[in-house]
Design an enzyme around this catalytic site. Structure first.
Site, PDB file in Angstrom:
ATOM      1  N   ASP A   9      45.567  41.435  35.368  1.00  5.00           N
ATOM      2  CA  ASP A   9      44.691  40.606  36.204  1.00  5.00           C
ATOM      3  C   ASP A   9      44.269  39.431  35.352  1.00  5.00           C
ATOM      4  O   ASP A   9      43.420  39.564  34.469  1.00  5.00           O
ATOM      5  CB  ASP A   9      43.481  41.425  36.660  1.00  5.00           C
ATOM      6  CG  ASP A   9      42.431  40.573  37.380  1.00  5.00           C
ATOM      7  OD1 ASP A   9      42.746  39.421  37.744  1.00  5.00           O
ATOM      8  OD2 ASP A   9      41.302  41.064  37.580  1.00  5.00           O
ATOM      9  N   LYS A  70      42.155  28.629  34.479  1.00  4.48           N
ATOM     10  CA  LYS A  70      42.776  29.061  35.739  1.00  4.48           C
ATOM     11  C   LYS A  70      42.433  28.098  36.883  1.00  4.48           C
ATOM     12  O   LYS A  70      43.177  27.983  37.850  1.00  4.48           O
ATOM     13  CB  LYS A  70      42.298  30.474  36.072  1.00  4.48           C
ATOM     14  CG  LYS A  70      43.007  31.131  37.246  1.00  4.48           C
ATOM     15  CD  LYS A  70      42.521  32.556  37.416  1.00  4.48           C
ATOM     16  CE  LYS A  70      43.007  33.198  38.689  1.00  4.48           C
ATOM     17  NZ  LYS A  70      42.457  34.557  38.865  1.00  4.48           N
ATOM     18  N   GLU A 179      45.714  38.971  44.334  1.00  5.52           N
ATOM     19  CA  GLU A 179      44.640  39.850  43.857  1.00  5.52           C
ATOM     20  C   GLU A 179      44.125  40.818  44.929  1.00  5.52           C
ATOM     21  O   GLU A 179      43.969  42.018  44.653  1.00  5.52           O
ATOM     22  CB  GLU A 179      43.512  38.998  43.268  1.00  5.52           C
ATOM     23  CG  GLU A 179      43.924  38.343  41.950  1.00  5.52           C
ATOM     24  CD  GLU A 179      43.070  37.157  41.552  1.00  5.52           C
ATOM     25  OE1 GLU A 179      42.058  36.891  42.250  1.00  5.52           O
ATOM     26  OE2 GLU A 179      43.400  36.485  40.573  1.00  5.52           O
ATOM     27  N   ASP A 203      37.155  39.568  47.752  1.00  5.29           N
ATOM     28  CA  ASP A 203      37.339  39.437  46.301  1.00  5.29           C
ATOM     29  C   ASP A 203      36.671  38.155  45.812  1.00  5.29           C
ATOM     30  O   ASP A 203      37.203  37.057  45.980  1.00  5.29           O
ATOM     31  CB  ASP A 203      38.843  39.429  45.987  1.00  5.29           C
ATOM     32  CG  ASP A 203      39.134  39.351  44.494  1.00  5.29           C
ATOM     33  OD1 ASP A 203      38.181  39.301  43.699  1.00  5.29           O
ATOM     34  OD2 ASP A 203      40.320  39.336  44.126  1.00  5.29           O
TER      35      ASP A 203
END
Length: 549
Positions: A9, A70, A179, A203
């Protein structure tokens, strides 16, 4: 020797690695014993720090500590979202070829200070390599393959950039998995086919919000719709608290830390702590000793103030939920369970916002929000590994295209070829001018390997220097204690003492660049001086084995 494919992850703020081993999934702890690792990289002069070690440097060298990469990966520099972010970073982000983001870092090298440029993929690669190393140390074997997760709302360019990061880190990326889907894989796996129904995955991580609606039918997982906000997460809550604290410092102390990167970095660390405190308490204090010019500051923030400051961010939670339900042609009453994933779901106001849609008994509390995505990735990695496939209880997965794909036909018009939420597999020809060529990727891989090699050489030289220092200090103490090991009246004693002091003083200096050759050269001098005053040269020769030229 057994081989393993790991699940990673790759998070905005924290990352996690897991593996399927001995018929169960194991989340692998890092060198600090923690199961998540900060997605932070610090470029020192002679080495590169990753994780907690890098995070600890934020207030010391803020311009060389890179985080939130990211949020930049796969995006063009002129993207309004990128432009909004770079204003708040202490490090410098510049415009590169084909409008790509490049991170600029100053580093001292043997031939002077140099400006180094790194892509967001390289930053992510350092995090991935660190996780790869953690897994290798735990499993005691070389790791070459992985499944990496990305937000569901990442476009193809961002997904490819994440895959490139894996390749740079020395990993063959078997699958880039979304994810929310990964989290569902864990939920379905843990319940061994006992779950049937519609599940909404919420999420909310450090940088992104994903909402996916999934139908689970025994071991079949079908994604019906996905929606999200690629710029909503814990980092945004941190930024709001930081802005509040800066304004309060001006009011209370009449100082402005906005343009002081070191002071701002110190303050950011404490603002993040305050956010976590407010998840369990009604009040938090932001305390920074000596923030600037010897001034100590203390700012109080309440949960009520925090909720008010973040009200616009919290309001943005509704749209992806509504959109996902509408596109799946469902209502909130159709949802059987809600999976809560990502560290930011611990913020009380987030759960309060969700309670407008779903009753508490629908919220699944059985999965770890920080680890679920990595666990699901490890399960999928286990299935994809040909050597392990026969032993796996296969879970069938049907995913969807998160964003519509098409051709731009004018400045404001686009002809869609593939609609959003179209099921995979599907194909089209995608032209992306900012996509990295194989030649460019190969060049980055070579530079990355060179950087890593320099870091390893520096670490080895540093360890050698410290080992020799311990030996030399012990000899110095023995000479002072008039040990019988030495010819105390030797004419070479004064020179030996001088060389011992010279070596110890050298070890106490800060070395921006250090090599084994340099260390061994220094050790050579002090060893030769010591050998002239010892009674048993063979014993002391053994002490310095492999430490001199």
């Amino acid at each position: 020797m057994a081989s393993y494919t790991i699940g990673i992850d790759l998070g905005t703020t924290y990352s996690c690695v897991a593996v399927y081993k001995d018929q169960k999934v194991m989340v692998i702890a890092n060198e600090h014993g923690l199961r998540t690792t900060p997605s932070v990289v610090c470029f020192m002069d002679a080495e590169i720090l990753v994780g907690q070690a890098a995070l600890d440097m934020r207030a010391i060298t803020p311009t060389n500590v890179i985080y939130d990469s990211k949020r930049l990966i796969g995006r063009i520099y002129t993207d309004p979202i990128v432009q909004g972010d770079v204003k708040n970073y202490p490090f410098k982000v510049t415009n590169g070829k084909d409008d790509r983001c490049l991170i600029s870092v100053e580093r001292n090298e043997a031939d002077g200070k140099k400006t180094k440029l790194y892509t967001p993929e390289e930053i992510a690669a350092h995090v991935l390599k660190n996780l790869k190393k953690t897994a290798e140390q735990f499993l005691r074997c070389k790791i070459t393959e992985a499944v990496i997760t990305v937000p569901a709302y990442f476009n193809n360019c961002q997904k490819q950039a994440a895959k490139n990061a894996g390749e740079i880190a020395g990993l063959k990326v078997l699958k880039v998995l979304t994810e929310p889907t990964s989290a569902v894989l864990q939920y379905a796996h843990d319940n061994k086919g006992a779950v049937n129904g519609l599940v909404l995955v919420f999420d909310l991580g450090g940088g992104t919000l994903d909402v996916s609606i999934v139908r689970i039918d025994n071991s079949n997982i079908e994604v019906l719709s996905t929606s999200g906000d690629t710029h909503l997460g814990g980092s945004d809550f941190d930024s709001v608290i930081l802005e509040y604290a800066i304004a309060e410092i001006v009011k209370k102390y009449s100082i402005d830390v906005l343009d002081d990167s070191r002071a701002k970095a110190k303050l950011k660390v404490e603002c993040e702590k305050a956010k976590r405190t407010l998840s369990i308490m009604q009040n938090a204090n932001i305390i920074v000793p000596n923030i600037i010019n010897g001034i100590d500051i203390q700012i109080k923030i309440t949960r009520e103030i925090f909720n008010s400051l973040c009200s616009e961010l919290f309001a943005r939670i509704d749209k992806p939920i509504d959109q996902a339900l509408e596109e799946a042609k469902l209502t909130k009453d159709n949802i059987y369970k809600v999976l809560l994933v990502g560290g930011s779901i611990r913020v009380p106001k987030v759960k309060e916002q969700l309670s407008k849609y779903f009753a508490p008994d629908k919220m699944v509390q059985s999965i770890n929000p920080d680890e679920a995505v990595a666990v699901g990735a490890a399960i999928y990695a286990f299935q994809m590994s040909s050597s392990q496939l026969q032993r796996s209880e296969k879970i069938c997965l049907e995913d969807v295209v998160p964003l519509p794909l098409g051709i731009k036909i004018s400045k404001e018009r686009m002809h869609f070829i593939i609609d959003k939420n179209t099921k995979f597999p599907t194909s089209t020809i995608e032209k992306n001018p900012s996509k990295m060529t194989q030649e460019e990727l190969d060049k980055i891989i070579a530079e990355f390997k060179d950087d890593c090699k320099r870091t390893e050489e520096f670490k080895k030289a540093h360890e050698l220097k410290n080992t020799c220092e311990d030996i030399v200090r012990e000899i110095e103490e023995e000479i002072e204690a008039k040990s019988s090991k030495y010819n105390l009246s030797s004419e070479f004693m004064p020179n030996a003492k001088t060389e011992i002091k010279t070596y110890i003083n050298w070890t106490n200096q800060y070395h921006t660049v250090l090599s084994n050759t340099e260390v061994k050269s220094k050790v050579n001098i002090v060893k030769n001086a010591i050998m002239k005053i010892v009674k048993d040269p063979k014993t002391f020769e053994e002490l310095f084995r492999d430490m001199t030229l």
